[in-house]
Scaffold this motif. Structure first.
Motif, PDB file in Angstrom:
ATOM      1  N   GLN A  21       0.830  -1.204   0.000  1.00  0.00           N
ATOM      2  CA  GLN A  21       0.000   0.000   0.000  1.00  0.00           C
ATOM      3  C   GLN A  21       0.867   1.258   0.000  1.00  0.00           C
ATOM      4  OE1 GLN A  21      -2.598  -0.387   3.390  1.00  0.00           O
ATOM      5  NE2 GLN A  21      -3.493  -2.292   2.639  1.00  0.00           N
ATOM      6  N   TRP A  22       1.935   1.220   0.785  1.00  0.00           N
ATOM      7  CA  TRP A  22       2.849   2.357   0.893  1.00  0.00           C
ATOM      8  C   TRP A  22       3.484   2.676  -0.458  1.00  0.00           C
ATOM      9  CZ3 TRP A  22       4.374   4.637   5.760  1.00  0.00           C
ATOM     10  CH2 TRP A  22       5.407   5.574   5.678  1.00  0.00           C
ATOM     11  N   MET A  23       4.012   1.641  -1.125  1.00  0.00           N
ATOM     12  CA  MET A  23       4.701   1.853  -2.392  1.00  0.00           C
ATOM     13  C   MET A  23       3.739   2.239  -3.511  1.00  0.00           C
ATOM     14  SD  MET A  23       7.742   1.632  -1.512  1.00  0.00           S
ATOM     15  CE  MET A  23       8.401   1.927  -3.145  1.00  0.00           C
ATOM     16  N   SER A  24       2.496   1.803  -3.416  1.00  0.00           N
ATOM     17  CA  SER A  24       1.498   2.217  -4.392  1.00  0.00           C
ATOM     18  C   SER A  24       1.170   3.698  -4.232  1.00  0.00           C
ATOM     19  CB  SER A  24       0.223   1.384  -4.221  1.00  0.00           C
ATOM     20  OG  SER A  24      -0.800   1.824  -5.092  1.00  0.00           O
ATOM     21  N   ARG A  25       1.140   4.151  -2.994  1.00  0.00           N
ATOM     22  CA  ARG A  25       0.811   5.554  -2.715  1.00  0.00           C
ATOM     23  C   ARG A  25       2.009   6.465  -2.902  1.00  0.00           C
ATOM     24  NH1 ARG A  25      -1.966   7.740   2.934  1.00  0.00           N
ATOM     25  NH2 ARG A  25      -1.958   9.969   2.417  1.00  0.00           N
ATOM     26  N   ALA A  33       7.761  12.756   0.654  1.00  0.00           N
ATOM     27  CA  ALA A  33       8.215  14.029   1.217  1.00  0.00           C
ATOM     28  C   ALA A  33       7.164  15.123   1.074  1.00  0.00           C
ATOM     29  CB  ALA A  33       9.520  14.458   0.547  1.00  0.00           C
ATOM     30  N   ALA A  34       6.332  15.023   0.051  1.00  0.00           N
ATOM     31  CA  ALA A  34       5.327  16.050  -0.199  1.00  0.00           C
ATOM     32  C   ALA A  34       4.148  15.953   0.770  1.00  0.00           C
ATOM     33  CB  ALA A  34       4.819  15.948  -1.635  1.00  0.00           C
ATOM     34  N   GLU A  35       4.038  14.839   1.487  1.00  0.00           N
ATOM     35  CA  GLU A  35       2.933  14.627   2.417  1.00  0.00           C
ATOM     36  C   GLU A  35       3.359  15.021   3.831  1.00  0.00           C
ATOM     37  OE1 GLU A  35      -0.112  13.543   1.819  1.00  0.00           O
ATOM     38  OE2 GLU A  35      -0.115  12.123   0.137  1.00  0.00           O
ATOM     39  N   PRO A  36       2.416  15.420   4.686  1.00  0.00           N
ATOM     40  CA  PRO A  36       2.767  15.702   6.081  1.00  0.00           C
ATOM     41  C   PRO A  36       3.112  14.413   6.832  1.00  0.00           C
ATOM     42  CG  PRO A  36       0.392  15.847   5.772  1.00  0.00           C
ATOM     43  CD  PRO A  36       0.998  15.708   4.396  1.00  0.00           C
ATOM     44  N   LEU A  37       3.869  14.545   7.896  1.00  0.00           N
ATOM     45  CA  LEU A  37       4.275  13.390   8.695  1.00  0.00           C
ATOM     46  C   LEU A  37       3.062  12.610   9.193  1.00  0.00           C
ATOM     47  CD1 LEU A  37       6.244  11.629  10.275  1.00  0.00           C
ATOM     48  CD2 LEU A  37       6.364  13.422  12.022  1.00  0.00           C
ATOM     49  N   SER A  38       1.964  13.310   9.476  1.00  0.00           N
ATOM     50  CA  SER A  38       0.770  12.632   9.985  1.00  0.00           C
ATOM     51  C   SER A  38       0.280  11.551   9.029  1.00  0.00           C
ATOM     52  CB  SER A  38      -0.351  13.644  10.236  1.00  0.00           C
ATOM     53  OG  SER A  38      -0.659  14.363   9.039  1.00  0.00           O
ATOM     54  N   GLU A  39       0.412  11.790   7.722  1.00  0.00           N
ATOM     55  CA  GLU A  39      -0.044  10.798   6.750  1.00  0.00           C
ATOM     56  C   GLU A  39       0.846   9.560   6.779  1.00  0.00           C
ATOM     57  OE1 GLU A  39      -2.869  10.802   4.814  1.00  0.00           O
ATOM     58  OE2 GLU A  39      -3.301  12.429   6.222  1.00  0.00           O
ATOM     59  N   ALA A  40       2.141   9.754   6.967  1.00  0.00           N
ATOM     60  CA  ALA A  40       3.054   8.618   7.063  1.00  0.00           C
ATOM     61  C   ALA A  40       2.751   7.787   8.307  1.00  0.00           C
ATOM     62  CB  ALA A  40       4.504   9.109   7.091  1.00  0.00           C
ATOM     63  N   LEU A  41       2.458   8.454   9.413  1.00  0.00           N
ATOM     64  CA  LEU A  41       2.143   7.741  10.655  1.00  0.00           C
ATOM     65  C   LEU A  41       0.829   6.979  10.535  1.00  0.00           C
ATOM     66  CD1 LEU A  41       3.198  10.484  13.227  1.00  0.00           C
ATOM     67  CD2 LEU A  41       4.367   8.317  12.773  1.00  0.00           C
ATOM     68  N   LYS A  42      -0.127   7.539   9.815  1.00  0.00           N
ATOM     69  CA  LYS A  42      -1.396   6.827   9.605  1.00  0.00           C
ATOM     70  C   LYS A  42      -1.171   5.597   8.726  1.00  0.00           C
ATOM     71  CE  LYS A  42      -4.342  10.955   9.948  1.00  0.00           C
ATOM     72  NZ  LYS A  42      -5.207  11.900   9.172  1.00  0.00           N
ATOM     73  N   ALA A  43      -0.405   5.775   7.659  1.00  0.00           N
ATOM     74  CA  ALA A  43      -0.163   4.671   6.736  1.00  0.00           C
ATOM     75  C   ALA A  43       0.673   3.567   7.379  1.00  0.00           C
ATOM     76  CB  ALA A  43       0.542   5.187   5.472  1.00  0.00           C
ATOM     77  N   TRP A  44       1.481   3.940   8.365  1.00  0.00           N
ATOM     78  CA  TRP A  44       2.303   2.944   9.074  1.00  0.00           C
ATOM     79  C   TRP A  44       1.421   1.961   9.829  1.00  0.00           C
ATOM     80  CZ3 TRP A  44       7.366   2.468   8.242  1.00  0.00           C
ATOM     81  CH2 TRP A  44       8.122   1.678   9.111  1.00  0.00           C
ATOM     82  N   GLY A  45       0.267   2.429  10.253  1.00  0.00           N
ATOM     83  CA  GLY A  45      -0.697   1.558  10.915  1.00  0.00           C
ATOM     84  C   GLY A  45      -0.155   0.927  12.179  1.00  0.00           C
ATOM     85  N   ARG A  46      -0.331  -0.375  12.299  1.00  0.00           N
ATOM     86  CA  ARG A  46       0.048  -1.103  13.512  1.00  0.00           C
ATOM     87  C   ARG A  46       1.350  -1.893  13.362  1.00  0.00           C
ATOM     88  NH1 ARG A  46      -3.656  -1.270  17.512  1.00  0.00           N
ATOM     89  NH2 ARG A  46      -5.740  -0.445  17.082  1.00  0.00           N
TER      90      ARG A  46
END
Length: 271
Positions: A21-25, A33-46
């Motif tokens: 999912q990460w590599m697709s997005r 880098a263009a996304e805020p850190l919050s989006e990376a933390l959400k995508a990291w999930g569990r």
């Protein structure tokens, strides 16, 4: 690079769907880098250890600004990026760019310990002598060195496993010093990393709540009687039965690490 970050202390079976999912997005560093850190933390999930997501996001920014969006190819340059240590730098240089680096992960350490050292398991913590031995046994030719790293790592992951090694299927059975020594037992008992009831588990439950809320969450909601919270995401945190002091400590740690932000009595993921 993304897979190396995700696979730190996390098994492939958990990483694979998140990685896909990460590599697709975000197929390129500049996309992340263009996304805020919050989006990376959400995508990291569990996946756990969310500071990895924080550092991967920071590395993506540095790659974008300093390397024109191209992941650097040398160990030295890679090691200078946020979140990249010696192993990660050597692994990326070897497996992504074909550099003849010396790669030493848990699987390789175990194969070397048995094949060359006659020990059931390597030492609990890596030693300089292990890296020296890894350099000594690795072939000098570039292509052979890369193939060696891949092969030994796969041998440790699939055949020379920690608990139930498949010695009958091992291609180097006849050369194995551990077999020749009569398969001696480990000289220590490995201790798994605790999870149940730890601050890390509480931190994970708090992060899950922050990921699932679109708007900032009141700080008091984490510290008051959790049974009074209506949102279903609080159920997991309540189920831990963590004392107030532990919840305060876990929340304070997240704020200190920059994984959460406190503003006007409300907490949210960092932007």
């Amino acid at each position: 690079m993304v897979s190396e970050f995700m696979l730190q202390q996390t098994p492939v079976v958990r990483v694979l769907p998140v990685w896909e999912q990460w590599m697709s997005r975000w197929p390129r560093p500049q996309d992340l880098a263009a996304e805020p850190l919050s989006e990376a933390l959400k995508a990291w999930g569990r996946l756990g250890y969310p500071r990895r997501a924080q550092r991967l996001h920071a590395a993506a920014i540095e790659i974008t600004t300093e390397y024109n969006g191209e992941v650097p190819r040398t160990e030295e340059a890679l090691r200078a990026l946020p979140g990249v240590g010696d192993y990660t730098a050597s692994a990326i240089a070897c497996f992504a760019f074909g550099q003849p680096t010396v790669v030493v992960d848990t699987n390789i350490r175990r194969v070397h310990a048995r094949l060359f050292g006659g020990m059931a398991l390597p030492e609990p913590t890596p030693r300089a002598s292990e890296f020296a031995r890894a350099r000594q046994v690795q072939p000098e030719a570039k292509d052979d060195a890369n193939l060696w790293n891949v092969s030994v790592m796969e041998l440790g992951a699939l055949v020379c496993t920690a608990r139930s090694p498949k010695c009958d299927a091992c291609p180097v059975f006849d050369q194995c010093a551990w077999i020749a020594a009569g398969r001696p037992a480990p000289h220590y008992t490995p201790k798994g990393q605790a999870w149940q009831g730890t601050d890390r588990q509480v931190r994970g439950a708090i992060m899950a709540i922050l990921r699932e809320h679109e708007h900032p969450v009141t700080q008091i909601s984490f510290l008051a009687d959790l049974s009074l919270q209506e949102h279903t995401s609080y159920v997991a945190l309540e189920g831990l039965q963590a004392e107030l002091a532990q919840r305060e400590r876990a929340l304070s740690g997240l704020l200190k690490d920059g994984l959460a932000v406190l503003e006007d009595g409300h907490i949210c993921l960092p932007s």
